[in-house]
Scaffold this active site. Structure first.
Site, PDB file in Angstrom:
ATOM      1  N   HIS A   1       0.806  -1.230   0.000  1.00  9.17           N
ATOM      2  CA  HIS A   1       0.000   0.000   0.000  1.00  9.17           C
ATOM      3  C   HIS A   1       0.834   1.273   0.000  1.00  9.17           C
ATOM      4  O   HIS A   1       0.561   2.217   0.762  1.00  9.17           O
ATOM      5  CB  HIS A   1      -0.993  -0.018   1.174  1.00  9.17           C
ATOM      6  CG  HIS A   1      -2.367   0.358   0.744  1.00  9.17           C
ATOM      7  ND1 HIS A   1      -2.937   1.583   1.013  1.00  9.17           N
ATOM      8  CD2 HIS A   1      -3.271  -0.320   0.021  1.00  9.17           C
ATOM      9  CE1 HIS A   1      -4.133   1.634   0.480  1.00  9.17           C
ATOM     10  NE2 HIS A   1      -4.376   0.488  -0.132  1.00  9.17           N
TER      11      HIS A   1
ATOM     12  N   ARG B   1      -2.184  -3.331 -12.465  1.00  5.08           N
ATOM     13  CA  ARG B   1      -3.430  -3.471 -11.711  1.00  5.08           C
ATOM     14  C   ARG B   1      -4.505  -2.452 -12.077  1.00  5.08           C
ATOM     15  O   ARG B   1      -5.460  -2.232 -11.329  1.00  5.08           O
ATOM     16  CB  ARG B   1      -3.141  -3.401 -10.211  1.00  5.08           C
ATOM     17  CG  ARG B   1      -2.151  -4.457  -9.761  1.00  5.08           C
ATOM     18  CD  ARG B   1      -2.242  -4.716  -8.280  1.00  5.08           C
ATOM     19  NE  ARG B   1      -3.496  -5.316  -7.943  1.00  5.08           N
ATOM     20  CZ  ARG B   1      -4.444  -4.766  -7.198  1.00  5.08           C
ATOM     21  NH1 ARG B   1      -4.271  -3.559  -6.705  1.00  5.08           N
ATOM     22  NH2 ARG B   1      -5.570  -5.389  -6.959  1.00  5.08           N
TER      23      ARG B   1
ATOM     24  N   TRP C   1      -1.379   6.470   2.737  1.00  4.36           N
ATOM     25  CA  TRP C   1      -2.311   5.447   3.232  1.00  4.36           C
ATOM     26  C   TRP C   1      -2.359   4.314   2.247  1.00  4.36           C
ATOM     27  O   TRP C   1      -2.419   4.536   1.055  1.00  4.36           O
ATOM     28  CB  TRP C   1      -3.734   5.998   3.427  1.00  4.36           C
ATOM     29  CG  TRP C   1      -4.563   4.918   4.059  1.00  4.36           C
ATOM     30  CD1 TRP C   1      -4.515   4.534   5.379  1.00  4.36           C
ATOM     31  CD2 TRP C   1      -5.491   4.043   3.405  1.00  4.36           C
ATOM     32  NE1 TRP C   1      -5.360   3.481   5.571  1.00  4.36           N
ATOM     33  CE2 TRP C   1      -5.970   3.150   4.381  1.00  4.36           C
ATOM     34  CE3 TRP C   1      -5.948   3.927   2.096  1.00  4.36           C
ATOM     35  CZ2 TRP C   1      -6.896   2.143   4.091  1.00  4.36           C
ATOM     36  CZ3 TRP C   1      -6.869   2.940   1.797  1.00  4.36           C
ATOM     37  CH2 TRP C   1      -7.347   2.050   2.799  1.00  4.36           C
TER      38      TRP C   1
ATOM     39  N   GLU D   1      -3.319   0.286  -9.119  1.00  5.30           N
ATOM     40  CA  GLU D   1      -4.744   0.479  -8.823  1.00  5.30           C
ATOM     41  C   GLU D   1      -5.142   1.955  -8.808  1.00  5.30           C
ATOM     42  O   GLU D   1      -6.309   2.266  -9.003  1.00  5.30           O
ATOM     43  CB  GLU D   1      -5.145  -0.225  -7.523  1.00  5.30           C
ATOM     44  CG  GLU D   1      -4.499   0.337  -6.274  1.00  5.30           C
ATOM     45  CD  GLU D   1      -4.914  -0.409  -5.011  1.00  5.30           C
ATOM     46  OE1 GLU D   1      -4.778  -1.640  -4.982  1.00  5.30           O
ATOM     47  OE2 GLU D   1      -5.372   0.246  -4.066  1.00  5.30           O
TER      48      GLU D   1
END
Ligand code: KDG
Ligand code: MG
Length: 402
Positions: free
Chosen positions: A212, A283, A402, A262
């Site tokens: 992440h 992704r 985050w 992502e």
């Protein structure tokens, strides 16, 4: 054939979703996902105020031209809000085209290249033991690939560790909640998770892990090296990729496969990563990367460089995105894996769908179009409710990723 109407539907069956429905003069309609987690109404407004007026009267068959019209024609190119809005239009138009052809969407994308789309589920827990027990449950359900995340000793909260096991939902508050982070504590604990998982489950299952965006390239290189004996399927989002060149350093030091993308929204976000073969899995998703049209372009480009797909599939991507993604995944030559975080029953009821899970794979179904619909009457019963993803701070209070 002409587009006569297009409406933006915002609903919150447990979490917010934005959907675009395009209606034609022949009564055929198509739907596209337009959900951008925590910024949902920005996309709803972009669609309503800026794209819908330009859609009325157009021929829905001209998918490529409409895509270019909104991409080039905006003057302000790229960005998550723009590309999510374009994705919704594009997905709805492919849905219409496939419905008119009377074919499931994958047939228009070249037909099936495989029988099913391998998915990975999310096992997470407060500590290694709890995560390991969750992995066992996913294996019992038939999953062949599992992402594993465990709480970091000494940190009060950690990304990926939810209270609710099967339905992890990170957008948990109407103002952002705060997590704490320590890279040193994480780097000390993360390899042990996979050591224990391999001890208990052997080398049969595929294991994945999501960092992440929390490490610098050299820290990620060290972690990738430490993971090597446990043969991960991938290490995801090892470092923020605004600086694509950062991946060169990670790549130099480890053979652990790398996945990223992502949060990307165009092919330009991954051009260097792919062309220099700095990653193994891309992704990007239907909903955030410009729809079927643009995602297909990214995957075709990736196929030239041995990079395979690994579409994001968290709960904040609606079942429409999942359905569309499965049609693409079953058709492309360089499919890798599809993330599958299960939606809640309320969400599945609002979005009835043809796809189904069996033996670790998802199957898109044979319904003409992408196979996902929206129950508008039910959707209207769940009004929008503001929700944010958390933010992250280091132990000294500095903001972190985050
Ligand atoms: O909206 C953000 C989530 O989708 C994201 O945090 C989930 O990282 C994620 C993943 O890999 O599913
Ligand atoms: Mg992720």
């Amino acid at each position: 054939m002409k587009i006569t109407d297009a409406k933006v539907i915002v609903t919150c069956p447990g979490r917010n979703f934005v959907t675009l429905k395009i209606i034609t003069d022949e009564g055929v309609y198509g739907i596209g996902d337009a959900t951008l987690n925590g910024r949902e109404l920005a996309v709803a407004s972009y669609l309503q105020e800026h794209l819908v007026p330009c859609l009325i009267g157009r021929d829905p068959h001209q998918i490529e031209d409409i895509w270019q019209y909104f991409y080039r024609g905006a003057y302000w190119r790229r960005g998550p809000v723009t590309m999510t809005a374009i994705a919704a239009v594009d997905t709805a138009l492919w849905d219409i085209k496939a419905k008119i052809a009377g074919l499931p969407l994958y047939q228009l994308l070249g037909g099936k290249s495989r029988s099913g789309v391998m998915v990975y589920g999310h096992a997470n827990g407060r500590d290694i033991e709890e995560t390991s027990d969750e992995v066992a449950k996913y294996l019992e359900m038939g999953y062949k690939a599992i992402r594993a995340q465990a709480g970091v000793p000494g940190l009060a909260s950690t990304y990926g560790v939810s209270k609710d096991k099967l339905f992890y939902e990170p957008a948990d508050a109407n103002l952002p909640s705060e997590n704490a982070w320590s890279t040193a504590k994480y780097l000390d604990s993360a390899p042990h998770l996979f050591e224990k998982l391999r001890e208990r489950f052997g080398f049969g299952p595929h294991f994945l892990h999501d960092v992440h965006h929390r490490l610098t390239p050299i820290e990620a290189a060290r972690l990738g090296k430490a993971f090597e004996p446990y043969r991960l399927f991938w290490m995801e989002d090892a470092t923020p990729a605004e600086n694509q060149e950062g991946f060169r350093l990670i790549r130099k030091h480890t053979t652990t496969p790398l996945a990223v993308g992502e949060v990307f929204n165009t092919i330009y976000d991954c051009q260097t990563l792919i062309a220099e073969q700095l990653i193994d899995y891309i992704r990007t998703t239907v909903v955030h990367a410009g729809g079927i049209t643009h995602l297909r372009r990214i995957f075709d480009f990736a196929s030239l460089y041995h990079v395979r797909s690994g579409c994001h599939g968290a709960t904040d991507l609606s079942p429409i995105c999942m359905g569309a993604s499965l049609h693409l995944g079953i058709a492309i030559p360089n499919f890798g894996v599809q993330e599958y975080m299960r939606h809640t029953k309320e969400t599945d009821d609002v979005f009835p769908h043809a796809y189904s899970f069996r033996d670790g794979c998802l199957y898109p179904g044979e319904t003409p179009g992408h196979g996902v619909d929206i129950d508008e009457a039910l959707a209207a019963k769940f009004p929008y409710s503001r929700a944010y993803l958390p933010v992250n701070r280091l132990e000294d209070g500095s903001m972190w990723n985050w």
